[in-house]
Scaffold this active site. Structure first.
Site, PDB file in Angstrom:
ATOM      1  N   ARG A 182      11.559  16.067  -4.510  1.00  0.00           N
ATOM      2  CA  ARG A 182      10.223  15.485  -4.647  1.00  0.00           C
ATOM      3  C   ARG A 182       9.167  16.592  -4.649  1.00  0.00           C
ATOM      4  O   ARG A 182       9.264  17.552  -3.881  1.00  0.00           O
ATOM      5  CB  ARG A 182       9.938  14.506  -3.501  1.00  0.00           C
ATOM      6  CG  ARG A 182      10.760  13.245  -3.619  1.00  0.00           C
ATOM      7  CD  ARG A 182      10.253  12.120  -2.746  1.00  0.00           C
ATOM      8  NE  ARG A 182      11.305  11.130  -2.591  1.00  0.00           N
ATOM      9  CZ  ARG A 182      11.600  10.190  -3.491  1.00  0.00           C
ATOM     10  NH1 ARG A 182      10.881  10.087  -4.601  1.00  0.00           N
ATOM     11  NH2 ARG A 182      12.596   9.339  -3.277  1.00  0.00           N
ATOM     12  N   ASP A 183       8.170  16.421  -5.539  1.00  0.00           N
ATOM     13  CA  ASP A 183       7.060  17.374  -5.607  1.00  0.00           C
ATOM     14  C   ASP A 183       6.265  17.308  -4.305  1.00  0.00           C
ATOM     15  O   ASP A 183       6.012  16.229  -3.771  1.00  0.00           O
ATOM     16  CB  ASP A 183       6.167  17.040  -6.808  1.00  0.00           C
ATOM     17  CG  ASP A 183       5.247  18.180  -7.166  1.00  0.00           C
ATOM     18  OD1 ASP A 183       5.435  18.779  -8.242  1.00  0.00           O
ATOM     19  OD2 ASP A 183       4.330  18.485  -6.372  1.00  0.00           O
ATOM     20  N   ILE A 184       5.860  18.467  -3.827  1.00  0.00           N
ATOM     21  CA  ILE A 184       5.131  18.542  -2.557  1.00  0.00           C
ATOM     22  C   ILE A 184       3.726  17.948  -2.685  1.00  0.00           C
ATOM     23  O   ILE A 184       3.113  17.557  -1.685  1.00  0.00           O
ATOM     24  CB  ILE A 184       5.061  20.025  -2.078  1.00  0.00           C
ATOM     25  CG1 ILE A 184       4.833  20.110  -0.584  1.00  0.00           C
ATOM     26  CG2 ILE A 184       4.022  20.831  -2.844  1.00  0.00           C
ATOM     27  CD1 ILE A 184       5.082  21.480   0.003  1.00  0.00           C
ATOM     28  N   ASN A 197       5.789  22.064 -18.351  1.00  0.00           N
ATOM     29  CA  ASN A 197       4.650  22.913 -18.686  1.00  0.00           C
ATOM     30  C   ASN A 197       5.124  24.319 -19.025  1.00  0.00           C
ATOM     31  O   ASN A 197       6.130  24.792 -18.484  1.00  0.00           O
ATOM     32  CB  ASN A 197       3.683  22.977 -17.490  1.00  0.00           C
ATOM     33  CG  ASN A 197       3.069  21.628 -17.175  1.00  0.00           C
ATOM     34  OD1 ASN A 197       2.766  20.850 -18.067  1.00  0.00           O
ATOM     35  ND2 ASN A 197       2.893  21.340 -15.891  1.00  0.00           N
ATOM     36  N   GLU A 241       2.625  26.750 -13.042  1.00  0.00           N
ATOM     37  CA  GLU A 241       2.302  27.538 -11.846  1.00  0.00           C
ATOM     38  C   GLU A 241       3.531  28.191 -11.234  1.00  0.00           C
ATOM     39  O   GLU A 241       3.427  29.243 -10.600  1.00  0.00           O
ATOM     40  CB  GLU A 241       1.627  26.641 -10.798  1.00  0.00           C
ATOM     41  CG  GLU A 241       0.231  26.199 -11.232  1.00  0.00           C
ATOM     42  CD  GLU A 241      -0.407  25.256 -10.251  1.00  0.00           C
ATOM     43  OE1 GLU A 241       0.252  24.843  -9.276  1.00  0.00           O
ATOM     44  OE2 GLU A 241      -1.583  24.913 -10.480  1.00  0.00           O
ATOM     45  N   HIS A 269      10.966  23.613 -14.875  1.00  0.00           N
ATOM     46  CA  HIS A 269      11.177  22.364 -14.135  1.00  0.00           C
ATOM     47  C   HIS A 269      10.642  21.212 -14.959  1.00  0.00           C
ATOM     48  O   HIS A 269       9.599  21.309 -15.592  1.00  0.00           O
ATOM     49  CB  HIS A 269      10.492  22.411 -12.767  1.00  0.00           C
ATOM     50  CG  HIS A 269       9.103  22.958 -12.804  1.00  0.00           C
ATOM     51  ND1 HIS A 269       8.836  24.303 -12.860  1.00  0.00           N
ATOM     52  CD2 HIS A 269       7.904  22.339 -12.806  1.00  0.00           C
ATOM     53  CE1 HIS A 269       7.532  24.495 -12.897  1.00  0.00           C
ATOM     54  NE2 HIS A 269       6.937  23.305 -12.877  1.00  0.00           N
ATOM     55  N   HIS A 284       9.070  17.665 -14.794  1.00  0.00           N
ATOM     56  CA  HIS A 284       8.382  16.728 -13.902  1.00  0.00           C
ATOM     57  C   HIS A 284       8.792  15.314 -14.320  1.00  0.00           C
ATOM     58  O   HIS A 284       8.639  14.944 -15.489  1.00  0.00           O
ATOM     59  CB  HIS A 284       6.863  16.813 -14.067  1.00  0.00           C
ATOM     60  CG  HIS A 284       6.238  18.104 -13.635  1.00  0.00           C
ATOM     61  ND1 HIS A 284       5.557  18.241 -12.450  1.00  0.00           N
ATOM     62  CD2 HIS A 284       6.171  19.317 -14.237  1.00  0.00           C
ATOM     63  CE1 HIS A 284       5.092  19.482 -12.346  1.00  0.00           C
ATOM     64  NE2 HIS A 284       5.444  20.142 -13.420  1.00  0.00           N
TER      65      HIS A 284
HETATM   66  P1  5GP Z   1       3.854  23.451 -12.695  1.00  0.00           P
HETATM   67  O1  5GP Z   1       2.360  23.425 -12.559  1.00  0.00           O
HETATM   68  O2  5GP Z   1       4.411  24.837 -12.607  1.00  0.00           O
HETATM   69  O3  5GP Z   1       4.352  22.709 -13.899  1.00  0.00           O
HETATM   70  O4  5GP Z   1       4.404  22.600 -11.479  1.00  0.00           O
HETATM   71  C1  5GP Z   1       4.752  23.175 -10.253  1.00  0.00           C
HETATM   72  C2  5GP Z   1       4.928  22.034  -9.294  1.00  0.00           C
HETATM   73  O5  5GP Z   1       5.633  22.522  -8.156  1.00  0.00           O
HETATM   74  C3  5GP Z   1       3.618  21.453  -8.794  1.00  0.00           C
HETATM   75  O6  5GP Z   1       3.567  20.062  -9.127  1.00  0.00           O
HETATM   76  C4  5GP Z   1       3.649  21.702  -7.292  1.00  0.00           C
HETATM   77  O7  5GP Z   1       3.078  20.650  -6.547  1.00  0.00           O
HETATM   78  C5  5GP Z   1       5.129  21.874  -7.019  1.00  0.00           C
HETATM   79  N1  5GP Z   1       5.438  22.732  -5.904  1.00  0.00           N
HETATM   80  C6  5GP Z   1       4.948  23.988  -5.699  1.00  0.00           C
HETATM   81  N2  5GP Z   1       5.461  24.520  -4.568  1.00  0.00           N
HETATM   82  C7  5GP Z   1       6.296  23.581  -4.058  1.00  0.00           C
HETATM   83  C8  5GP Z   1       7.125  23.554  -2.890  1.00  0.00           C
HETATM   84  O8  5GP Z   1       7.196  24.479  -2.098  1.00  0.00           O
HETATM   85  N3  5GP Z   1       7.845  22.415  -2.687  1.00  0.00           N
HETATM   86  C9  5GP Z   1       7.802  21.355  -3.548  1.00  0.00           C
HETATM   87  N4  5GP Z   1       8.554  20.295  -3.248  1.00  0.00           N
HETATM   88  N5  5GP Z   1       7.031  21.353  -4.660  1.00  0.00           N
HETATM   89  C10 5GP Z   1       6.286  22.454  -4.910  1.00  0.00           C
END
Ligand code: 5GP
Length: 122
Positions: free
Chosen positions: A30-32, A88, A96, A101, A103
């Site tokens: 699960r996303d944090i 992304n 980020e 990954h 989503h």
């Molecule tokens: P991006 O912006 O790279 O597509 O998505 C990165 C995702 O990773 C974000 O939705 C963010 O909330 C999630 N995320 C970042 N650090 C952590 C973490 O330590 N644990 C979890 N479960 N999700 C994370």
């Protein structure tokens, strides 16, 4: 050479995460910071930094992200109502964490696009 990210520590269970699925190839958790009632990240255990770094040899692995997503959508009870899968890439894509990954977002009507802070041309 790509750098390891926080997701490596999640795969290795060195930091806590709500892991919903893991096998030798894929991990899902699960996303944090959930952007929808269901927000799960599905990642390859192998580090691939961005979509630009996916090679032909990774095609089966990347395909597996989708079959795991489908199973999790069923498990979460959102397969019939629907969901969105997003990957992304780099800065303009809003990436980020540089470990690819998928989503999995759902549990409510997501509208046409997820773009809360921006309109086209801004
Ligand atoms: P991006 O912006 O790279 O597509 O998505 C990165 C995702 O990773 C974000 O939705 C963010 O909330 C999630 N995320 C970042 N650090 C952590 C973490 O330590 N644990 C979890 N479960 N999700 C994370």
């Amino acid at each position: 050479m790509s750098e390891e990210t926080i997701f490596r520590k999640i795969i290795n269970k060195e930091i806590p995460a709500d892991i919903l699925y893991q096998d030798d190839f894929v991990t899902a958790f699960r996303d944090i910071s959930p952007q929808a009632p269901v927000h799960i990240l599905i990642i390859p255990n192998k580090l691939i930094a961005t979509v630009n770094d996916i090679e032909v040899e990774d095609e089966v692995l990347v395909g597996k992200l989708y079959t795991v997503a489908k199973k999790l959508a069923q498990q979460e009870g959102i397969d019939a109502s629907g969901y969105r899968l997003i990957m992304n890439c780099n800065k303009d894509g809003g990436q980020e964490v540089f470990h690819i990954h998928l989503h999995l977002l759902g549990g409510e009507n997501l509208g046409k696009l997820i773009c809360a802070e921006k309109t086209i041309g801004e």
